[in-house]
Motif scaffolding. Structure first.
Motif, PDB file in Angstrom:
ATOM      1  N   GLY A 321       0.812 -14.182  24.553  1.00 39.05           N
ATOM      2  CA  GLY A 321      -0.084 -14.368  25.693  1.00 39.05           C
ATOM      3  C   GLY A 321       0.149 -13.387  26.833  1.00 39.05           C
ATOM      4  O   GLY A 321       1.220 -12.788  26.987  1.00 39.05           O
ATOM      5  N   CYS A 337       0.967  -7.983  24.604  1.00 43.17           N
ATOM      6  CA  CYS A 337       1.428  -8.607  25.847  1.00 43.17           C
ATOM      7  C   CYS A 337       2.873  -9.097  25.748  1.00 43.17           C
ATOM      8  O   CYS A 337       3.561  -9.194  26.760  1.00 43.17           O
ATOM      9  CB  CYS A 337       0.539  -9.792  26.219  1.00 43.17           C
ATOM     10  N   GLY A 347      -0.390  -5.025  18.600  1.00 46.15           N
ATOM     11  CA  GLY A 347      -1.753  -5.428  18.232  1.00 46.15           C
ATOM     12  C   GLY A 347      -2.396  -6.184  19.373  1.00 46.15           C
ATOM     13  O   GLY A 347      -1.723  -6.926  20.074  1.00 46.15           O
ATOM     14  N   CYS A 348      -3.687  -5.948  19.532  1.00 45.04           N
ATOM     15  CA  CYS A 348      -4.379  -6.581  20.666  1.00 45.04           C
ATOM     16  C   CYS A 348      -5.834  -6.853  20.274  1.00 45.04           C
ATOM     17  O   CYS A 348      -6.701  -6.093  20.649  1.00 45.04           O
ATOM     18  CB  CYS A 348      -4.293  -5.681  21.889  1.00 45.04           C
ATOM     19  N   PRO A 349      -6.101  -7.905  19.516  1.00 43.45           N
ATOM     20  CA  PRO A 349      -5.160  -8.858  18.936  1.00 43.45           C
ATOM     21  C   PRO A 349      -4.678  -8.370  17.567  1.00 43.45           C
ATOM     22  O   PRO A 349      -5.404  -7.640  16.882  1.00 43.45           O
ATOM     23  CB  PRO A 349      -6.024 -10.111  18.753  1.00 43.45           C
TER      24      PRO A 349
HETATM   25  S1  SF4 Z   1      -5.400 -10.192  22.535  1.00 43.53           S
HETATM   26 FE1  SF4 Z   1      -4.299  -8.568  23.567  1.00 43.53          FE
HETATM   27  S2  SF4 Z   1      -4.503  -9.087  25.756  1.00 43.53           S
HETATM   28 FE2  SF4 Z   1      -4.994 -10.944  24.622  1.00 43.53          FE
HETATM   29  S3  SF4 Z   1      -3.051 -12.050  24.491  1.00 43.53           S
HETATM   30 FE3  SF4 Z   1      -3.259 -10.828  22.630  1.00 43.53          FE
HETATM   31  S4  SF4 Z   1      -2.168  -8.950  23.031  1.00 43.53           S
HETATM   32 FE4  SF4 Z   1      -2.566  -9.941  25.028  1.00 43.53          FE
END
Ligand code: SF4
Length: 364
Positions: A321, A337, A347-349
């Motif tokens: 998160g 994050c 990865g994001c996500p």
């Molecule tokens: S999708 Fe990206 S911004 Fe969102 S919690 Fe996951 S790593 Fe963080």
């Protein structure tokens, strides 16, 4: 849009997401004004989309509106719910009667349709007549796991275009072969995956997982291979994907795909209530302001580990998160994050498949 491209837009407001997604996919370039355009959602049962089972009516409504605004008026929404459920009841319960009224689009119950017999190698398939006759087929499945085939998404959603007797026969044939063969006859021109809410384990919903994205692709085999990874599987876990590739329907090699993300996930927007099964998996997670796209991937990954009997070996909790951005933490982090964790996966996500591999390596 080329057949090797997959487009992803994050969020949970389909009315806002569909126009930019379809613009980017170049849908209008594919269409002629006199085309009969068939839209095939997944209304396998008469349950609302929040259950994880069925295609969000707001999403289908947004596709219909997009087409109507651009002057395409020969549209039909067609489906045949699973054996034992009434499609007409599903249209009503799932909110499709409103779409029909608002946009003057017919709802076609394929259980009432005639069918044709089509020979594919050693199989004769019975396929409903209407889906065979449309000029352009837009398949709008839901991203779900499935207790028998592991994944139900683009290719398997076409099973709603055959008579009930044929659905029973597909089961007796082991599902994979007839699903792949069916896709050689019913050509999908565009797949739009409702991956806002899908299901963790069952095609009939009940264990919904919020994944907060819509995915578009022209190659249904590639879309399914990509979708499999999103819920923690590989294409080889789902034989009908590779079989459809061998039959020339499309490409199952995700490494050859160009994945275009049109925006980024956020941690804002509506959050849906978690089922008991998802809550049980959440006990392994420390979450702070996670995007649903990220959190949903982790939940799918934990379920895949549970299926393989490996989840009990996970003794430490997993951090995820935006609330952990910039923090140093002794522990396991998932996603960009949480990269301040002593062990983390970027990865994001991240995809659930990558989370599964990462956690399996740690548990060895
Ligand atoms: S999708 Fe990206 S911004 Fe969102 S919690 Fe996951 S790593 Fe963080």
């Amino acid at each position: 849009m080329n057949s090797n491209q997959i487009m992803v837009i994050y969020g949970n407001e389909p009315q806002k997401m569909i126009p930019p997604l379809l613009d980017a996919a170049g849908l209008l370039d594919d269409l002629k004004k006199d085309f009969v355009i068939g839209i095939k959602p997944n209304l396998v049962v008469a349950k609302e989309s929040s259950s994880g089972a069925t295609t969000d009516p707001e999403l289908v409504g947004a596709v219909v509106e997009y087409l109507k605004v651009h002057g395409f008026n020969n549209l039909l929404i067609m489906e045949s719910s699973w054996v034992g459920d009434s499609t007409k009841r599903a249209f009503k319960v799932c909110g499709y009667e409103e779409i029909s009224r608002k946009f003057d689009v017919p709802l076609i119950d394929l259980k009432d349709d005639a069918y044709s017999e089509v020979r594919v190698d050693d199989l004769t398939l019975r396929i409903c007549s209407k889906p065979l006759k449309v000029d352009y087929l837009i398949n709008i499945p839901v991203l779900k796991a499935h207790c028998q085939t592991k994944l139900t998404c683009a290719l398997k959603n076409l099973k709603g275009c055959i008579p009930d007797s044929e659905k029973r026969r597909f089961h007796s044939l082991g599902l994979h072969k007839p699903i792949a063969y069916l896709s050689t006859v019913l050509k999908t021109h565009l797949t739009i995956v409702d991956a806002i809410i899908g299901d963790l384990t069952f095609e009939e919903g009940g264990t919904p997982v919020q994944m907060n994205r819509i995915i578009a692709g022209k190659d249904p085999v590639l879309v399914d291979a990509y979708a499999a990874q999103l819920i923690g599987y590989e294409k080889d876990d789902i034989p009908y994907i590779s079989l459809a590739e061998r039959l020339g329907v499309g490409c199952a090699d995700v490494t050859k795909a160009e994945v275009i993300e049109l925006n980024q996930g956020t941690n804002s927007g509506k959050k849906f209530e978690a089922s008991r099964q998802v809550m049980a998996l959440a006990k392994y997670v420390v979450e702070k302001d996670a995007c649903s796209a990220c959190y949903g991937s982790l939940i799918h990954a934990l379920e895949r580990l549970r299926e393989r009997g490996k989840l009990n070996a996970l003794k430490a909790k997993v951090y995820i998160g935006q609330g952990f951005k910039g923090q140093k933490i002794e522990g396991i982090g998932i996603g960009l994050c949480a990269r301040g964790c002593s062990i983390s996966l970027p990865g994001c996500p991240p995809k659930a498949r990558d989370i599964v591999e990462f956690l399996e390596r740690l548990l060895k």
